[in-house]
Design an enzyme around this catalytic site. Structure first.
Site, PDB file in Angstrom:
ATOM      1  N   THR A  48      38.761  74.537  53.345  1.00 34.99           N
ATOM      2  CA  THR A  48      40.110  74.351  52.801  1.00 34.99           C
ATOM      3  C   THR A  48      41.076  73.889  53.877  1.00 34.99           C
ATOM      4  O   THR A  48      42.088  73.246  53.583  1.00 34.99           O
ATOM      5  CB  THR A  48      40.604  75.658  52.159  1.00 34.99           C
ATOM      6  N   TYR A 144      27.808  80.649  56.720  1.00 36.83           N
ATOM      7  CA  TYR A 144      28.621  80.066  55.647  1.00 36.83           C
ATOM      8  C   TYR A 144      27.738  79.127  54.840  1.00 36.83           C
ATOM      9  O   TYR A 144      27.340  78.068  55.317  1.00 36.83           O
ATOM     10  CB  TYR A 144      29.818  79.337  56.266  1.00 36.83           C
ATOM     11  N   LYS A 173      28.912  84.237  53.970  1.00 37.60           N
ATOM     12  CA  LYS A 173      29.826  83.848  52.913  1.00 37.60           C
ATOM     13  C   LYS A 173      29.049  82.951  51.956  1.00 37.60           C
ATOM     14  O   LYS A 173      28.491  81.926  52.359  1.00 37.60           O
ATOM     15  CB  LYS A 173      31.027  83.077  53.469  1.00 37.60           C
TER      16      LYS A 173
END
Length: 306
Positions: A48, A144, A173
């Protein structure tokens, strides 16, 4: 005791000015605003945050700006704000270089490392990639997995192997959106829970992940709706499961709306609609069209975010 990432941590957006330079003043303002509205941590230089768009000097200044902006601030229960730094690169040496920059900045609790982009690794290559990175630092490392963006997944068996073999790999994650995958991460690492946990990376599944045993979420929509997102965790932690589920339902339309346009432009446009001067994503990402903007505005109005 190993570091335990928990609660709601937004992968904070990177504000850019019209000339493409980073707007550090707005970044500091955003960092404080998010903490004031209940998040438990901040994560600059994630997906993001358009991590791919900055050079080393900007990377260091972004991390420093976020850290300094929230120095001394705490959560509702008086806990320090957790700080994660995204260290993402196609090569192992590129990631290690970024981790060394994080170590120089200081003050960060963990680094998050995405699977390499563009190339398609085998599971053995992924294991070696993450183990080499973990062995290069004393910092806690968060795996991730974002298969929708990289076309590579970290198999549950590989995660379990890394959790067993690397004490400073502290979490994964999971942004696959596949709840079975998240469940398998949890199931296969349950005997490593003294040092390894799972974080949800899909904002529509935070409540479900907490109920399964995840310790929190890295939630892009928390940039726009920090209080609603934090309520999912806070109410769950307080035993108010009905309230946590209601907060999850309230957040869902915003996460679904982010499928409009090229990610993370919807997040930035929502912030601009809220009056925050974060700019747009860097080219070639373009703004939403008029119809998409109208739909996004309606979602924000229905969520009482405008």
């Amino acid at each position: 005791m190993a570091f335990v990432p928990y609660g709601i941590t937004p992968p904070i957006i990177t504000p850019f000015r019209e000339d493409g330079s980073v707007d550090y003043e707005t970044l500091a303002m955003m960092s404080k605003r998010l903490v004031e509205n209940g998040v438990h941590g901040l994560f600059p230089m994630g997906t993001t945050g358009e991590f791919y768009a900055v050079n080393d000097e900007e990377f260091v200044k972004i991390l420093t700006t976020v850290k300094d902006a929230v120095a001394g601030m705490t959560t509702r229960k008086g806990r320090a704000i957790q700080l994660f730094a995204g260290c993402n690169h196609i090569t192992t040496r590129g990631v290690i270089h970024l981790i060394h920059l994080v170590e120089q900045v200081g003050g960060y609790d963990a680094v998050s490392v995405l699977t390499p982009m563009f190339i398609s690794q085998t599971q053995d290559e992924l294991y070696t990639y993450y183990k080499t990175i973990a062995d290069s630092t004393d910092m806690p490392v968060i795996l991730y997995n974002n298969k929708p963006k990289t076309n590579v997944t970290i198999a549950p068996e590989t995660v379990a192997r890394l959790a067993r073999d690397c004490a400073n790999i502290v979490a994964v994650k999971d942004s696959t959106g596949d709840m079975t995958n998240s469940e398998e991460y949890l199931r296969l690492t349950r005997d490593q829970r003294d040092h390894f946990n799972v974080l949800m990376g899909r904002d529509t599944l935070i409540f479900a992940a907490l109920m399964y045993g995840a310790t929190g979420a890295i939630a892009s929509c928390a940039n726009v709706a920090p209080r609603i997102t934090a309520d999912i965790y806070d109410k769950w932690e307080d035993g108010d499961l009905a309230g946590a589920l209601e907060a999850q339902y309230k957040l869902a339309p915003l996460r679904i709306a982010t499928n409009m346009g090229t990610f993370p432009q919807t997040i930035k446009e929502a912030l601009v609609m809220q009056g925050l001067p974060v700019g747009k994503c860097l080219d070639p990402i373009q703004e939403l069209n008029a119809d998409q903007k109208a739909k996004l505005r309606k979602v924000l109005e229905d969520m009482d975010l405008l």
